[in-house]
Design a protein around this motif. Structure first.
Motif, short mmCIF file in Angstrom:
data_model
loop_
_atom_site.label_atom_id
_atom_site.label_comp_id
_atom_site.label_asym_id
_atom_site.label_seq_id
_atom_site.Cartn_x
_atom_site.Cartn_y
_atom_site.Cartn_z
N ALA A 13 23.14 31.98 3.87
CA ALA A 13 22.82 30.55 3.77
C ALA A 13 21.60 30.22 4.61
O ALA A 13 21.41 30.77 5.71
N VAL A 14 20.78 29.31 4.11
CA VAL A 14 19.65 28.75 4.85
C VAL A 14 19.86 27.24 4.86
O VAL A 14 20.09 26.63 3.81
N ILE A 15 19.79 26.64 6.05
CA ILE A 15 20.06 25.21 6.20
C ILE A 15 18.80 24.50 6.68
O ILE A 15 18.23 24.85 7.71
N CYS A 16 18.37 23.49 5.92
CA CYS A 16 17.14 22.75 6.23
C CYS A 16 17.50 21.44 6.93
O CYS A 16 18.22 20.61 6.38
N PRO A 17 16.99 21.24 8.14
CA PRO A 17 17.34 20.04 8.92
C PRO A 17 16.68 18.78 8.39
O PRO A 17 15.80 18.83 7.52
N PRO A 18 17.11 17.62 8.91
CA PRO A 18 16.47 16.36 8.52
C PRO A 18 15.07 16.21 9.10
O PRO A 18 14.53 17.15 9.71
N HIS A 19 14.49 15.05 8.91
CA HIS A 19 13.13 14.78 9.37
C HIS A 19 13.07 14.90 10.89
O HIS A 19 13.96 14.42 11.60
N PRO A 20 12.01 15.53 11.42
CA PRO A 20 11.89 15.71 12.87
C PRO A 20 11.91 14.42 13.67
O PRO A 20 12.29 14.43 14.85
N LEU A 21 11.52 13.30 13.06
CA LEU A 21 11.54 12.03 13.78
C LEU A 21 12.89 11.32 13.64
O LEU A 21 13.07 10.21 14.14
N LEU A 22 13.83 11.98 12.96
CA LEU A 22 15.20 11.46 12.83
C LEU A 22 16.19 12.55 13.25
O LEU A 22 17.12 12.88 12.52
N VAL A 101 20.94 24.82 1.69
CA VAL A 101 21.52 23.53 2.06
C VAL A 101 20.44 22.68 2.71
O VAL A 101 19.73 23.15 3.61
N GLY A 102 20.30 21.44 2.26
CA GLY A 102 19.33 20.53 2.86
C GLY A 102 19.97 19.22 3.22
O GLY A 102 20.71 18.64 2.42
N TYR A 103 19.69 18.75 4.42
CA TYR A 103 20.26 17.49 4.91
C TYR A 103 19.18 16.43 4.97
O TYR A 103 18.15 16.62 5.62
N SER A 104 19.38 15.31 4.27
CA SER A 104 18.45 14.19 4.25
C SER A 104 17.06 14.67 3.81
O SER A 104 16.93 15.27 2.74
N PHE A 105 16.03 14.43 4.60
CA PHE A 105 14.68 14.91 4.27
C PHE A 105 14.68 16.40 3.93
O PHE A 105 13.94 16.86 3.06
N GLY A 106 15.54 17.15 4.61
CA GLY A 106 15.63 18.59 4.36
C GLY A 106 16.04 18.92 2.94
O GLY A 106 15.69 19.98 2.42
N ALA A 125 23.14 13.69 1.77
CA ALA A 125 22.49 12.39 1.99
C ALA A 125 21.01 12.43 1.61
O ALA A 125 20.14 12.07 2.41
N PRO A 126 20.69 12.84 0.39
CA PRO A 126 19.29 12.92 0.00
C PRO A 126 18.67 11.52 -0.16
O PRO A 126 19.30 10.63 -0.74
N PRO A 127 17.44 11.33 0.33
CA PRO A 127 16.76 10.03 0.17
C PRO A 127 16.19 9.91 -1.24
O PRO A 127 14.99 10.03 -1.46
N LEU A 128 17.07 9.64 -2.20
CA LEU A 128 16.69 9.65 -3.62
C LEU A 128 15.63 8.61 -3.96
O LEU A 128 14.85 8.79 -4.90
N SER A 129 15.61 7.50 -3.22
CA SER A 129 14.65 6.44 -3.52
C SER A 129 13.28 6.67 -2.88
O SER A 129 12.32 5.96 -3.19
N GLU A 130 13.19 7.66 -2.00
CA GLU A 130 11.94 7.90 -1.28
C GLU A 130 11.12 9.05 -1.87
O GLU A 130 9.90 9.11 -1.69
N HIS A 131 11.78 9.98 -2.53
CA HIS A 131 11.11 11.17 -3.07
C HIS A 131 11.57 11.42 -4.50
O HIS A 131 12.58 10.87 -4.95
#
Length: 210
Positions: A13-22, A101-106, A125-131
């Protein structure tokens, strides 16, 4: 950071974190909960985006906020996606298939980097409205989307395609940061991953019976 067993021959598994500013780093509460839970089943690789923690940056002279504010302002996420592609290429030499696996921005960065080594995709928790997430709904690999029941950070959730709704689940009594719900979230992902061999066997049997 790599949690692995030298004798492991299956997927990892590879896990992608959220945005660095969050709070986006590999020490994030959600990331560590998922990693520790999945590590009981398969190897897990965690990483930081450029400029975060000990990760290098092409602009090391810039503070983290300025670096990522510039990336966001110009939407220059292509290089971040390329960083992940490099990670996936490295990981593909260690694992036979990757549960991504990606969390939010990830989840957006992860979706942009999906390739034929990916065994499953989980968007938290994907930001569907932003991307642009249109590719998410066309994936043919096992896919899971997990949403926070009380997520006020992402705004209104766009309508989901009818065909995708069975792959979308809400974590009750949770916000975007899943405080105190981390283990439930992680367990859902582990259950999903453990069910994939059975799902694939069923699909193969169905295909061969046509």
């Amino acid at each position: 950071m790599l949690f692995t067993d030298a004798h492991h021959t299956g997927p990892g598994a590879v896990i992608c974190p959220p945005h660095p500013l969050l709070a986006g780093n590999m020490d994030n509460n959600v990331i560590t909960a998922i990693a520790s839970t999945l590590a009981n089943h398969c190897p897990v690789l965690l990483f930081n985006y450029r400029g975060v923690g000990s990760s290098d940056s092409p602009q090391n002279h810039l503070p983290l906020f300025e670096l990522w504010k510039g990336i966001d302002t110009t939407a220059a996420y292509g290089e971040i996606v390329q960083d992940l592609r490099t990670i996936l290429a490295y990981t593909a030499r260690l694992f036979r298939g990757i549960h991504l696996v990606g969390y939010s921005f990830g989840s957006y960065i992860a979706l942009e980097a999906v390739n034929d080594t990916i065994a499953s995709f989980t968007a938290i928790a994907p930001p569907l409205s932003e991307h642009d997430y249109s590719a998410l709904f066309d994936l043919t690999i096992p896919t899971l989307m997990l949403l926070a029941e009380q997520d006020t950070l992402l705004g209104t959730l766009p309508p989901l395609p009818e065909s995708f709704r069975g792959r979308c689940h809400h974590i009750p009594a949770s916000d975007h940061f899943f405080r105190n719900r981390e283990q439930e979230l992680a367990t859902r992902i582990l259950t999903f991953i453990c069910e994939i061999p059975r799902m694939n066997s069923h699909n193969e049997a169905t295909s061969s019976g046509r």
